[in-house]
Design a protein around this motif. Sequence first.
Motif, PDB file in Angstrom:
ATOM      1  N   THR A   1       4.294  11.045  -1.362  1.00  0.00           N
ATOM      2  CA  THR A   1       3.791   9.679  -1.310  1.00  0.00           C
ATOM      3  C   THR A   1       4.410   8.979  -0.105  1.00  0.00           C
ATOM      4  O   THR A   1       5.603   9.086   0.138  1.00  0.00           O
ATOM      5  CB  THR A   1       4.152   8.908  -2.604  1.00  0.00           C
ATOM      6  OG1 THR A   1       3.572   9.587  -3.716  1.00  0.00           O
ATOM      7  CG2 THR A   1       3.643   7.490  -2.556  1.00  0.00           C
ATOM      8  N   MET A   2       3.570   8.268   0.613  1.00  0.00           N
ATOM      9  CA  MET A   2       4.014   7.513   1.786  1.00  0.00           C
ATOM     10  C   MET A   2       4.017   6.034   1.439  1.00  0.00           C
ATOM     11  O   MET A   2       3.002   5.488   1.001  1.00  0.00           O
ATOM     12  CB  MET A   2       3.072   7.768   2.965  1.00  0.00           C
ATOM     13  CG  MET A   2       3.460   7.074   4.237  1.00  0.00           C
ATOM     14  SD  MET A   2       2.290   7.554   5.551  1.00  0.00           S
ATOM     15  CE  MET A   2       3.024   6.719   6.940  1.00  0.00           C
ATOM     16  N   ASN A   3       5.152   5.382   1.622  1.00  0.00           N
ATOM     17  CA  ASN A   3       5.238   3.925   1.502  1.00  0.00           C
ATOM     18  C   ASN A   3       4.815   3.351   2.845  1.00  0.00           C
ATOM     19  O   ASN A   3       5.419   3.651   3.874  1.00  0.00           O
ATOM     20  CB  ASN A   3       6.654   3.477   1.165  1.00  0.00           C
ATOM     21  CG  ASN A   3       7.021   3.791  -0.265  1.00  0.00           C
ATOM     22  OD1 ASN A   3       6.165   3.899  -1.132  1.00  0.00           O
ATOM     23  ND2 ASN A   3       8.308   3.952  -0.524  1.00  0.00           N
ATOM     24  N   VAL A   4       3.786   2.534   2.828  1.00  0.00           N
ATOM     25  CA  VAL A   4       3.197   1.999   4.048  1.00  0.00           C
ATOM     26  C   VAL A   4       3.834   0.655   4.391  1.00  0.00           C
ATOM     27  O   VAL A   4       3.984  -0.209   3.524  1.00  0.00           O
ATOM     28  CB  VAL A   4       1.663   1.847   3.879  1.00  0.00           C
ATOM     29  CG1 VAL A   4       1.034   1.153   5.065  1.00  0.00           C
ATOM     30  CG2 VAL A   4       1.032   3.218   3.647  1.00  0.00           C
ATOM     31  N   ASP A   5       4.230   0.501   5.664  1.00  0.00           N
ATOM     32  CA  ASP A   5       4.706  -0.795   6.146  1.00  0.00           C
ATOM     33  C   ASP A   5       3.488  -1.704   6.322  1.00  0.00           C
ATOM     34  O   ASP A   5       2.478  -1.283   6.897  1.00  0.00           O
ATOM     35  CB  ASP A   5       5.411  -0.652   7.492  1.00  0.00           C
ATOM     36  CG  ASP A   5       6.771   0.009   7.369  1.00  0.00           C
ATOM     37  OD1 ASP A   5       7.234   0.236   6.242  1.00  0.00           O
ATOM     38  OD2 ASP A   5       7.373   0.316   8.418  1.00  0.00           O
ATOM     39  N   GLN A   6       3.582  -2.922   5.842  1.00  0.00           N
ATOM     40  CA  GLN A   6       2.477  -3.882   5.889  1.00  0.00           C
ATOM     41  C   GLN A   6       1.259  -3.265   5.199  1.00  0.00           C
ATOM     42  O   GLN A   6       1.404  -2.680   4.137  1.00  0.00           O
ATOM     43  CB  GLN A   6       2.207  -4.329   7.317  1.00  0.00           C
ATOM     44  CG  GLN A   6       3.420  -4.980   7.951  1.00  0.00           C
ATOM     45  CD  GLN A   6       3.231  -5.299   9.407  1.00  0.00           C
ATOM     46  OE1 GLN A   6       2.204  -5.051  10.009  1.00  0.00           O
ATOM     47  NE2 GLN A   6       4.258  -5.869  10.009  1.00  0.00           N
ATOM     48  N   LEU A   7       0.071  -3.379   5.765  1.00  0.00           N
ATOM     49  CA  LEU A   7      -1.141  -2.795   5.190  1.00  0.00           C
ATOM     50  C   LEU A   7      -1.862  -1.977   6.252  1.00  0.00           C
ATOM     51  O   LEU A   7      -1.760  -2.272   7.448  1.00  0.00           O
ATOM     52  CB  LEU A   7      -2.077  -3.896   4.668  1.00  0.00           C
ATOM     53  CG  LEU A   7      -1.582  -4.693   3.469  1.00  0.00           C
ATOM     54  CD1 LEU A   7      -2.522  -5.851   3.169  1.00  0.00           C
ATOM     55  CD2 LEU A   7      -1.417  -3.804   2.245  1.00  0.00           C
ATOM     56  N   PRO A   8      -2.618  -0.945   5.847  1.00  0.00           N
ATOM     57  CA  PRO A   8      -3.390  -0.171   6.828  1.00  0.00           C
ATOM     58  C   PRO A   8      -4.408  -1.071   7.536  1.00  0.00           C
ATOM     59  O   PRO A   8      -4.862  -2.066   6.965  1.00  0.00           O
ATOM     60  CB  PRO A   8      -4.128   0.864   5.965  1.00  0.00           C
ATOM     61  CG  PRO A   8      -3.430   0.883   4.663  1.00  0.00           C
ATOM     62  CD  PRO A   8      -2.802  -0.459   4.484  1.00  0.00           C
ATOM     63  N   VAL A   9      -4.735  -0.692   8.765  1.00  0.00           N
ATOM     64  CA  VAL A   9      -5.738  -1.428   9.531  1.00  0.00           C
ATOM     65  C   VAL A   9      -6.888  -0.495   9.884  1.00  0.00           C
ATOM     66  O   VAL A   9      -6.694   0.710  10.080  1.00  0.00           O
ATOM     67  CB  VAL A   9      -5.137  -2.072  10.811  1.00  0.00           C
ATOM     68  CG1 VAL A   9      -4.189  -3.190  10.453  1.00  0.00           C
ATOM     69  CG2 VAL A   9      -4.443  -1.047  11.673  1.00  0.00           C
TER      70      VAL A   9
ATOM     71  N   ALA B   1       0.836  -1.199   0.000  1.00  0.00           N
ATOM     72  CA  ALA B   1       0.000   0.000   0.000  1.00  0.00           C
ATOM     73  C   ALA B   1       0.871   1.249   0.000  1.00  0.00           C
ATOM     74  O   ALA B   1       1.947   1.272   0.595  1.00  0.00           O
ATOM     75  CB  ALA B   1      -0.914   0.012   1.224  1.00  0.00           C
ATOM     76  N   THR B   2       0.380   2.267  -0.685  1.00  0.00           N
ATOM     77  CA  THR B   2       0.981   3.595  -0.641  1.00  0.00           C
ATOM     78  C   THR B   2      -0.139   4.610  -0.430  1.00  0.00           C
ATOM     79  O   THR B   2      -1.312   4.339  -0.728  1.00  0.00           O
ATOM     80  CB  THR B   2       1.742   3.949  -1.932  1.00  0.00           C
ATOM     81  OG1 THR B   2       0.858   3.841  -3.040  1.00  0.00           O
ATOM     82  CG2 THR B   2       2.952   3.052  -2.139  1.00  0.00           C
ATOM     83  N   LEU B   3       0.230   5.764   0.071  1.00  0.00           N
ATOM     84  CA  LEU B   3      -0.714   6.854   0.295  1.00  0.00           C
ATOM     85  C   LEU B   3      -0.172   8.094  -0.399  1.00  0.00           C
ATOM     86  O   LEU B   3       0.895   8.586  -0.037  1.00  0.00           O
ATOM     87  CB  LEU B   3      -0.881   7.114   1.798  1.00  0.00           C
ATOM     88  CG  LEU B   3      -1.750   8.304   2.205  1.00  0.00           C
ATOM     89  CD1 LEU B   3      -3.181   8.156   1.696  1.00  0.00           C
ATOM     90  CD2 LEU B   3      -1.722   8.466   3.719  1.00  0.00           C
ATOM     91  N   GLU B   4      -0.876   8.559  -1.422  1.00  0.00           N
ATOM     92  CA  GLU B   4      -0.498   9.796  -2.114  1.00  0.00           C
ATOM     93  C   GLU B   4      -1.249  10.950  -1.467  1.00  0.00           C
ATOM     94  O   GLU B   4      -2.454  10.848  -1.215  1.00  0.00           O
ATOM     95  CB  GLU B   4      -0.837   9.698  -3.602  1.00  0.00           C
ATOM     96  CG  GLU B   4      -0.016   8.652  -4.316  1.00  0.00           C
ATOM     97  CD  GLU B   4      -0.375   8.526  -5.791  1.00  0.00           C
ATOM     98  OE1 GLU B   4      -1.297   9.212  -6.267  1.00  0.00           O
ATOM     99  OE2 GLU B   4       0.286   7.716  -6.462  1.00  0.00           O
TER     100      GLU B   4
END
Length: 171
Positions: free
Chosen positions: A135-143, A65-68
């Motif tokens: 852009t944020m590179n997310v560790d694992q997946l959001p919960v 997952a990433t967050l723009e």
Amino acid sequence: MVKADTVTPVYGKDRVLVFRLFEERTKKGGAKLALQTKHTWKYEAKSDSTETKDGNINSPATASATLEIEAISSLDEVNEMLRDAVLKSKMLEVWDINLADKRSDNKYGAMYARGYLQSWEVPSEIGKLGEIKTTMNVDQLPVEGEATLTQEQQSAIQYAFADTNQVQVTG
């Protein structure tokens, strides 16, 4: 099956991002990024394809997952913290809070993630406001869960109603 009368649309204006440096989680609460214009969650699971004599077979991949994020640039503590997090490779926590999903007193439906910003871009164009793009590179997946918004955090999102009477200053 979901009944048509129970479907509630989700508006982008109701989703706000709140950030905190992971290293400050025992010292500070999260703070809202001011003047947000857009954010986008992207999920990818690129599968590998292997050719065989009988045709290709795919093997599933682990999702990432990433967050723009886009916001109008401002001279505030959160903008400085986020820019500094890129420059010093500091882990961030982020909450994507849905203000339309109020669950109980000061609790809202939210997604939580940890990760690192991979860039900090602030173009300066004549006649336009500076807009942050990152852009944020997310560790694992959001919960998913519930996030608390304090009165102070809620005030940062929307100012409170003010009466026409003269304001009395105390202290």
